[in-house]
Enzyme design. Sequence first.
Site, PDB file in Angstrom:
ATOM      1  N   VAL A  30     -12.908  -4.927  -0.198  1.00 15.02           N
ATOM      2  CA  VAL A  30     -12.405  -3.585   0.085  1.00 15.02           C
ATOM      3  C   VAL A  30     -11.600  -3.657   1.372  1.00 15.02           C
ATOM      4  O   VAL A  30     -12.033  -4.284   2.343  1.00 15.02           O
ATOM      5  CB  VAL A  30     -13.581  -2.582   0.228  1.00 15.02           C
ATOM      6  N   GLY A  31     -10.411  -3.055   1.366  1.00 16.41           N
ATOM      7  CA  GLY A  31      -9.549  -3.099   2.541  1.00 16.41           C
ATOM      8  C   GLY A  31      -9.713  -1.877   3.426  1.00 16.41           C
ATOM      9  O   GLY A  31     -10.696  -1.127   3.338  1.00 16.41           O
TER      10      GLY A  31
ATOM     11  N   THR B  65       0.929  -1.123   0.000  1.00 15.59           N
ATOM     12  CA  THR B  65       0.000   0.000   0.000  1.00 15.59           C
ATOM     13  C   THR B  65       0.964   1.165   0.000  1.00 15.59           C
ATOM     14  O   THR B  65       2.124   1.002   0.395  1.00 15.59           O
ATOM     15  CB  THR B  65      -0.832  -0.012   1.307  1.00 15.59           C
TER      16      THR B  65
HETATM   17  N1  GLY Z   1      -3.820  -2.381   3.739  1.00 19.60           N
HETATM   18  C1  GLY Z   1      -4.233  -2.607   2.431  1.00 19.60           C
HETATM   19  C2  GLY Z   1      -5.264  -3.622   2.302  1.00 19.60           C
HETATM   20  O1  GLY Z   1      -5.382  -4.521   3.124  1.00 19.60           O
HETATM   21  O2  GLY Z   1      -6.006  -3.571   1.350  1.00 19.60           O
END
Ligand code: GLY
Length: 285
Positions: free
Chosen positions: A185-186, A156
């Site tokens: 979705v994160g 990310t």
């Molecule tokens: N931290 C990014 C995700 O898990 O989508």
Amino acid sequence: MSDFQPSIIVHGGAGPVKDDSLAARLDGCKVAALAGYEILRLGGSALDAAEAAVVALEDNPLFNAGTGSTLNSLGQVEMDAAIMAADGLRAGAVAALKAIKNPIKLARRVLDDGRHVLLAGEGASLFARSIDFPECDPASLIVASEKQRWDSKHGTVGCVAFDRHGQLAAATSTGGIFNKLPGRVGDSPLIGCGTYANKFGAVSCTGYGEAIMRVVMARDAVQLLQDGLDPNEAAAMALENLVELTASTAGLILIDAHGRIGFGRNTTHMPVCYVAENGVAQVAS
Ligand code: GLY
């Protein structure tokens, strides 16, 4: 122009980094941090600086955001991004986005539009079309190495900035986690989870989103700043809280209301670059 000293920090994702790409990732972070810092130096806003830094990271195929995003279980790219200004708690986010070169730019347009905070999937694409925001061929976001490996590309990208007017902003963008289900979705586009900014501080998180969103990690870190911890202490405590509650791994970058920078991780690596009072870019991994 007021007399606050600007500061900025970017991250290129928490997780293991093979030695042969670490230097290039640090270099990519440096390019992004300096792009944002130049905006701050000239008196621009933290919001513009954070967006510009994240665009630079999205355009670098080494990072799991924009071009170079990891692939879902169908072999497709689906990206999430959010941007937030402390001033007015203004926020914009996009999720499960398929054909946009720079998701953070579309998130910024959601913020500027002001009607909503988060647009997902086809709705986000419809919004892009309604404002004549350019779409791209989804295949152009898939880099050869990613296609070959279908590997667990961690990460990310994110940026937190503090401008000459004393304003804070945070921005985060990601391709998510490898082999995720379509539509997953994160934490990154969820305000308070992967991204948050208020008058006490601004935060961008990286790591396993399913854990980060359960502890609302970015908001937790800002609360720790509000409670009086310095930014590095707040980062360490937010990670302790995450581990205690989820036994998971992550990293985060933050800036407090005085422009002081902090970061932390409980992974082997998290390339970061920051620029503060002397204008010199410093890297750490
Ligand atoms: N931290 C990014 C995700 O898990 O989508």
